[in-house]
Design a protein around this motif. Structure first.
Motif, short mmCIF file in Angstrom:
data_model
loop_
_atom_site.label_atom_id
_atom_site.label_comp_id
_atom_site.label_asym_id
_atom_site.label_seq_id
_atom_site.Cartn_x
_atom_site.Cartn_y
_atom_site.Cartn_z
N PRO A 1 0.83 -1.22 0.00
CA PRO A 1 0.00 0.00 0.00
C PRO A 1 0.86 1.26 0.00
CG PRO A 1 -0.77 -1.58 1.64
CD PRO A 1 0.55 -2.08 1.15
N ALA B 1 -13.69 -2.95 -0.11
CA ALA B 1 -12.33 -2.81 0.41
C ALA B 1 -12.16 -1.47 1.12
CB ALA B 1 -11.31 -2.96 -0.72
N VAL B 2 -12.70 -0.42 0.54
CA VAL B 2 -12.63 0.90 1.16
C VAL B 2 -13.39 0.90 2.49
CG1 VAL B 2 -13.36 3.31 0.95
CG2 VAL B 2 -12.26 2.17 -0.98
N TYR C 1 -12.93 -7.19 4.63
CA TYR C 1 -11.71 -7.52 3.86
C TYR C 1 -11.86 -8.88 3.18
CZ TYR C 1 -8.62 -3.71 5.43
OH TYR C 1 -8.02 -2.49 5.65
N VAL D 1 -12.14 7.97 0.71
CA VAL D 1 -10.90 7.58 1.41
C VAL D 1 -10.19 8.84 1.91
CG1 VAL D 1 -8.66 6.46 1.20
CG2 VAL D 1 -10.65 5.48 0.05
N LEU E 1 -5.85 -8.52 0.17
CA LEU E 1 -7.05 -8.36 1.01
C LEU E 1 -7.23 -9.54 1.96
CD1 LEU E 1 -9.40 -6.93 -1.74
CD2 LEU E 1 -8.51 -5.68 0.24
N GLN F 1 -4.99 -9.01 4.83
CA GLN F 1 -5.52 -8.01 5.74
C GLN F 1 -6.57 -8.60 6.68
OE1 GLN F 1 -3.08 -5.93 5.27
NE2 GLN F 1 -4.36 -4.09 5.19
N ALA G 1 -14.29 -4.90 9.98
CA ALA G 1 -13.25 -4.70 8.97
C ALA G 1 -12.74 -6.03 8.45
CB ALA G 1 -12.10 -3.89 9.56
N GLN H 1 -9.30 10.28 5.76
CA GLN H 1 -7.99 10.67 6.27
C GLN H 1 -8.00 12.10 6.80
OE1 GLN H 1 -5.47 8.77 6.66
NE2 GLN H 1 -5.73 7.03 5.27
N GLU I 1 -11.62 -0.33 9.88
CA GLU I 1 -10.42 -0.64 10.66
C GLU I 1 -9.89 0.62 11.33
OE1 GLU I 1 -5.83 -2.32 10.26
OE2 GLU I 1 -7.14 -2.30 8.49
N ARG I 2 -9.84 1.74 10.59
CA ARG I 2 -9.35 2.99 11.17
C ARG I 2 -10.27 3.48 12.28
NH1 ARG I 2 -8.68 7.71 8.76
NH2 ARG I 2 -7.04 8.14 10.27
N TYR J 1 -11.29 -0.76 5.12
CA TYR J 1 -10.19 0.11 5.57
C TYR J 1 -10.69 1.17 6.55
CZ TYR J 1 -6.69 3.82 5.33
OH TYR J 1 -5.78 4.79 5.66
#
Length: 381
Positions: free
Chosen positions: A227, A333-334, A352, A306, A368, A371, A348, A310, A340-341, A337
Motif C-alpha cells: 500500500p 475494500a474501502v 476484507y 478515502v 485483502l 488483511q 473490517a 484521512q 479498521e481505522r 479500511y
C-alpha cells in the motif's frame, strides 16, 4: 540498428503515406515491409536521411502492391504521381495519426492495439505478449481496426480527449511480457506533447511520470502489493517526480483545468509528502472536489471518501461512502479500511474477506486476504 530510432520514425512515415492517398491498412503493411528492409540494409549501408529512405521504400512497396492487386485498379493513377527522389518533406503528420488510431468508431481495446502498432511501432507479436493473448488474436484485432479507419479522411479534426484516454489505457496496463507498456505510454505521450500545445496532454504526462516514479515500491520481492502508506519513499524516482511536478505547474498556470491535471495534482501531493502521516489530505480532498466537478465519476467519489476519511476522520469517510453504490469496484475494500481505522476490527475483517472474494486480480485478492487474516489474528489475541 537503433530500434528506438526506427520506432520513433514509424508514425511519421505512415502518416506521409496516408496523406499521399494510401489506404491506411495497405500503408501500414508497406511501412512494416520497409522496416524489415531497413533492418536488413542499414547495418551495411546506413542512409544519410533515414526518414526519407523509409518513406521512399514504403511508398514503392505500396505502389508495387497496388500494381499487383487488380481489385485496387482505381488507385493505379497513384503510380503516375510518384514523388521524385530527394529530401522528404519536413511536415509532421504524427498528430493526425494519433487521432486516426483513436477514432470514435473503434473499441477501446482496438484503439489501444492500433496505436501501439501504428504510432508506437511495436510488432503484433510484442503487443500480443504485452496483453497476454495469442498473436493470431491480436493480429485479427489490429486488422479489423485498420479496416475500420481505412475510409476515414486524414484531414478530419481529431478529439484530443479520446487520444488521451487511449494513452491512459496503455499506461494502466503496466508491465507484462517483454514490453513495458507504462514506459511506452510515457514515450508516446511525450511525443504527443511535442506535437501539440495542450494543458491536458501535459497533465497526462505529469500524471504518468508521478505514478511511474513509485513503481519500484508498489510490490514486495514476493510479488505482493505494498500500500502507498507502507512504500519506501526513499526508493521513489525523485527525478521523475521533479519533472512531473514542473510539467504540472506549467499546465496549471494556463488556467485551463482538466481531469488529468487534477489527477496529477493529487499524485503530486502524495509524492511531495516526506511520510504518509505528513500527507496534505485536506488539499487532496479539495482536488477531488475539483475532479468531481469535471467528471462526476463514481470512482472519483469512492477515492474521495478515502481522502475524507484521512482528512476528517474515518466516520466522515464512512458517511461519504454510504452515499455511493455498494456494487462499485473496491467499495467493500474501502469500507473495510475505514472500519479498521474506526476501531471496528471485526467488521473490517469480515469486509476484507468479502472484498477478497470480489477482487479482480490475484495480487489484490491475496493482499485483502492477508488483511483479513491480520485482523482476525489480532481479535483472537
Amino acid at each position: 540498428m537503433d530500434e528506438a530510432r526506427l520506432r520513433s520514425l514509424t508514425p511519421n512515415v505512415l502518416a506521409v503515406l496516408v496523406r499521399r492517398g494510401a489506404d491506411f491498412a495497405a500503408a501500414e503493411d508497406a511501412v512494416q515491409e520497409a522496416l524489415v528492409e531497413a533492418v536488413r540494409v542499414w547495418p551495411i549501408t546506413p542512409p544519410r536521411d533515414p526518414r526519407g529512405w523509409l518513406i521512399t521504400v514504403a511508398w514503392r512497396k505500396f505502389l508495387d502492391e497496388t500494381r499487383a492487386d487488380t481489385a485496387r485498379r482505381r488507385r493505379e493513377h497513384l503510380v503516375d504521381h510518384e514523388p521524385g527522389p530527394g529530401p522528404a518533406t519536413s511536415r509532421d503528420d504524427t498528430l493526425q495519426l494519433y487521432f486516426l488510431c483513436a477514432h470514435p468508431s473503434l473499441t477501446p481495446s482496438s484503439a489501444v492495439a492500433l496505436t501501439l502498432r501504428a504510432v508506437g511501432g511495436l510488432t503484433t507479436r510484442q503487443i500480443a505478449r504485452a496483453y497476454l493473448v495469442p498473436e493470431a488474436t491480436m493480429a485479427q484485432r489490429i486488422s479489423r481496426a485498420k479496416r475500420t479507419v481505412s475510409g476515414v479522411r486524414f484531414d478530419q479534426p481529431g478529439d484530443v480527449a479520446t487520444v488521451l484516454r487511449v494513452l491512459y489505457l496503455v499506461f494502466n496496463e503496466g508491465y507484462s511480457g517483454d514490453i513495458d507498456l507504462a514506459a511506452e505510454a510515457i514515450r508516446l505521450t511525450r511525443q504527443l506533447a511535442a506535437a501539440i500545445d495542450h494543458p491536458e496532454v501535459a497533465g497526462l504526462l505529469a500524471l504518468m511520470l508521478l505514478h511511474h516514479a513509485r513503481r519500484a515500491t508498489r510490490t514486495a520481492p514476493d510479488g505482493s502489493l505494498v500500500p502507498l502508506a507502507e512504500q519506501d519513499r526513499g526508493r521513489w524516482d525523485t527525478a521523475s517526480i521533479a519533472e512531473g511536478v514542473a510539467i504540472l505547474q506549467a499546465a496549471l498556470a494556463r488556467d485551463r483545468l482538466g481531469e488529468f491535471q487534477a489527477q496529477a495534482a493529487i499524485a503530486a501531493l502524495h509524492a511531495d509528502a516526506p511520510t504518509a502521516e505528513e500527507t496534505d489530505w485536506v488539499q487532496i480532498v479539495e482536488w477531488y472536489d475539483e475532479l468531481l466537478r469535471l467528471t462526476d465519476s463514481p470512482v472519483v467519489r469512492l477515492n474521495r471518501a478515502v481522502a475524507v476519511g484521512q482528512a476528517d476522520g474515518p466516520r466522515a469517510g464512512l458517511a461519504a461512502l454510504a452515499e455511493l453504490d455498494g456494487t462499485l469496484p473496491r467499495h467493500t475494500a474501502v469500507a473495510a479500511y475505514l472500519h479498521e481505522r474506526d476501531g471496528d476490527l471485526a467488521t473490517a475483517a469480515r469486509l476484507y474477506a468479502e472484498a477478497a472474494r470480489k477482487a479482480s486480480s490475484l495480487a489484490e485478492r491475496d493482499h485483502l486476504t492477508r488483511q483479513a487474516a491480520r485482523l482476525n489474528a489480532r481479535g483472537r489475541g
